[in-house]
Design an enzyme around this catalytic site. Structure first.
Site, PDB file in Angstrom:
ATOM      1  N   ASN A  43      60.492  58.129  15.544  1.00 16.43           N
ATOM      2  CA  ASN A  43      59.633  57.055  16.036  1.00 16.43           C
ATOM      3  C   ASN A  43      58.389  57.639  16.700  1.00 16.43           C
ATOM      4  O   ASN A  43      58.418  58.709  17.319  1.00 16.43           O
ATOM      5  CB  ASN A  43      60.381  56.065  16.933  1.00 16.43           C
ATOM      6  CG  ASN A  43      61.127  56.699  18.095  1.00 16.43           C
ATOM      7  OD1 ASN A  43      61.532  57.851  18.035  1.00 16.43           O
ATOM      8  ND2 ASN A  43      61.312  55.921  19.148  1.00 16.43           N
ATOM      9  N   GLU A  45      55.505  56.154  19.110  1.00 14.61           N
ATOM     10  CA  GLU A  45      55.047  55.007  19.902  1.00 14.61           C
ATOM     11  C   GLU A  45      53.546  55.097  20.159  1.00 14.61           C
ATOM     12  O   GLU A  45      52.884  56.075  19.792  1.00 14.61           O
ATOM     13  CB  GLU A  45      55.868  54.939  21.198  1.00 14.61           C
ATOM     14  CG  GLU A  45      57.345  54.687  20.891  1.00 14.61           C
ATOM     15  CD  GLU A  45      58.213  54.489  22.126  1.00 14.61           C
ATOM     16  OE1 GLU A  45      57.761  54.793  23.251  1.00 14.61           O
ATOM     17  OE2 GLU A  45      59.355  54.022  21.952  1.00 14.61           O
ATOM     18  N   CYS A  54      58.656  52.833  13.812  1.00 17.60           N
ATOM     19  CA  CYS A  54      60.061  53.232  13.876  1.00 17.60           C
ATOM     20  C   CYS A  54      60.327  54.485  13.048  1.00 17.60           C
ATOM     21  O   CYS A  54      59.586  54.798  12.096  1.00 17.60           O
ATOM     22  CB  CYS A  54      60.951  52.117  13.337  1.00 17.60           C
ATOM     23  SG  CYS A  54      61.127  50.719  14.445  1.00 17.60           S
ATOM     24  N   GLU A  56      62.701  54.968  10.878  1.00 12.90           N
ATOM     25  CA  GLU A  56      63.016  54.627   9.484  1.00 12.90           C
ATOM     26  C   GLU A  56      61.737  54.410   8.676  1.00 12.90           C
ATOM     27  O   GLU A  56      61.623  54.836   7.528  1.00 12.90           O
ATOM     28  CB  GLU A  56      63.859  53.352   9.420  1.00 12.90           C
ATOM     29  CG  GLU A  56      65.203  53.449  10.116  1.00 12.90           C
ATOM     30  CD  GLU A  56      65.160  53.004  11.561  1.00 12.90           C
ATOM     31  OE1 GLU A  56      64.181  53.313  12.274  1.00 12.90           O
ATOM     32  OE2 GLU A  56      66.128  52.354  11.987  1.00 12.90           O
ATOM     33  N   CYS A  87      66.358  48.208  13.144  1.00 11.91           N
ATOM     34  CA  CYS A  87      65.855  46.910  13.614  1.00 11.91           C
ATOM     35  C   CYS A  87      65.658  45.990  12.402  1.00 11.91           C
ATOM     36  O   CYS A  87      65.730  46.418  11.242  1.00 11.91           O
ATOM     37  CB  CYS A  87      64.552  47.085  14.383  1.00 11.91           C
ATOM     38  SG  CYS A  87      63.097  47.398  13.350  1.00 11.91           S
ATOM     39  N   CYS A  90      62.951  47.021   9.960  1.00  4.83           N
ATOM     40  CA  CYS A  90      63.306  48.208   9.165  1.00  4.83           C
ATOM     41  C   CYS A  90      64.391  47.893   8.140  1.00  4.83           C
ATOM     42  O   CYS A  90      64.430  48.525   7.080  1.00  4.83           O
ATOM     43  CB  CYS A  90      63.719  49.358  10.073  1.00  4.83           C
ATOM     44  SG  CYS A  90      62.277  50.161  10.825  1.00  4.83           S
TER      45      CYS A  90
HETATM   46  N1  THU Z   1      63.472  52.395  17.095  1.00  2.00           N
HETATM   47  C1  THU Z   1      63.513  53.075  15.922  1.00  2.00           C
HETATM   48  O1  THU Z   1      62.698  53.963  15.663  1.00  2.00           O
HETATM   49  N2  THU Z   1      64.493  52.765  15.030  1.00  2.00           N
HETATM   50  C2  THU Z   1      65.512  51.911  15.290  1.00  2.00           C
HETATM   51  O2  THU Z   1      66.375  51.733  14.453  1.00  2.00           O
HETATM   52  C3  THU Z   1      65.572  51.191  16.568  1.00  2.00           C
HETATM   53  C4  THU Z   1      64.371  51.313  17.428  1.00  2.00           C
HETATM   54  C5  THU Z   1      62.448  52.775  18.081  1.00  2.00           C
HETATM   55  C6  THU Z   1      61.310  51.814  18.287  1.00  2.00           C
HETATM   56  C7  THU Z   1      60.858  52.187  19.677  1.00  2.00           C
HETATM   57  O3  THU Z   1      59.991  53.313  19.576  1.00  2.00           O
HETATM   58  C8  THU Z   1      62.131  52.632  20.374  1.00  2.00           C
HETATM   59  O4  THU Z   1      63.058  52.927  19.345  1.00  2.00           O
HETATM   60  C9  THU Z   1      62.719  51.581  21.304  1.00  2.00           C
HETATM   61  O5  THU Z   1      62.862  50.367  20.659  1.00  2.00           O
END
Ligand code: THU
Length: 136
Positions: A43, A45, A54, A56, A87, A90
């Site tokens: 991920n 941000e 994300c 994925e 999520c 994704c």
């Molecule tokens: N996140 C992911 O990268 N993949 C997931 O399956 C769940 C959430 C990330 C998004 C954000 O950067 C952090 O986790 C918190 O939600």
């Protein structure tokens, strides 16, 4: 080491490079393409929170950039009490490149794991076939 263990080991490596200063929730994703290739993402941000991506999503980007179009399996790894499942957005992104045999492995650093088929995570999903039948 099983294929799933290898996938989670790769997800753990890429997770260590996550950029998650806001949530402090680092996630790693590793895809095994239908052709056998391995594609990784973490991920990333952003100070403008909704602009974050994300793990994925980024692994899928790496897969597509490499010329692969089918996900055989994907492992997602984070530090939570329960295995970290993709999520909703994704799930839809994975669906685009999934087929009936695609497996989605959710994992936690504790070692907890659970595996799913695409239809379990996103039943009756909208997909490319809907558009292929569309239009007047
Ligand atoms: N996140 C992911 O990268 N993949 C997931 O399956 C769940 C959430 C990330 C998004 C954000 O950067 C952090 O986790 C918190 O939600």
């Amino acid at each position: 080491m099983s294929g799933i263990d290898e996938l989670f080991a790769a997800a753990a490596q890429v997770r260590a490079r996550a950029y998650a200063p806001y949530s402090r929730f680092a996630v790693g994703a590793a895809i095994r393409g239908a052709g056998g290739g391995l594609y990784l993402g973490c991920n990333v941000e952003n100070a403008a929170y909704p602009s974050g991506a994300c793990a994925e999503q980024n692994a899928i980007g790496a897969m597509i950039a490499a010329g692969e179009r089918r996900i055989a399996e994907i492992a997602v790894l984070g530090d939570a009490l329960e295995p970290v499942t993709p999520c909703g957005a994704c799930r839809q992104r994975i669906r685009e490149f999934a087929d009936i045999s695609t497996r989605i492995h959710a994992g936690a650093l504790s070692g907890a794991r659970r595996s799913y088929g695409m239809a379990e995570l996103l039943p009756d999903a909208f997909g490319p076939d809907h558009l292929n039948g569309a239009g007047a």
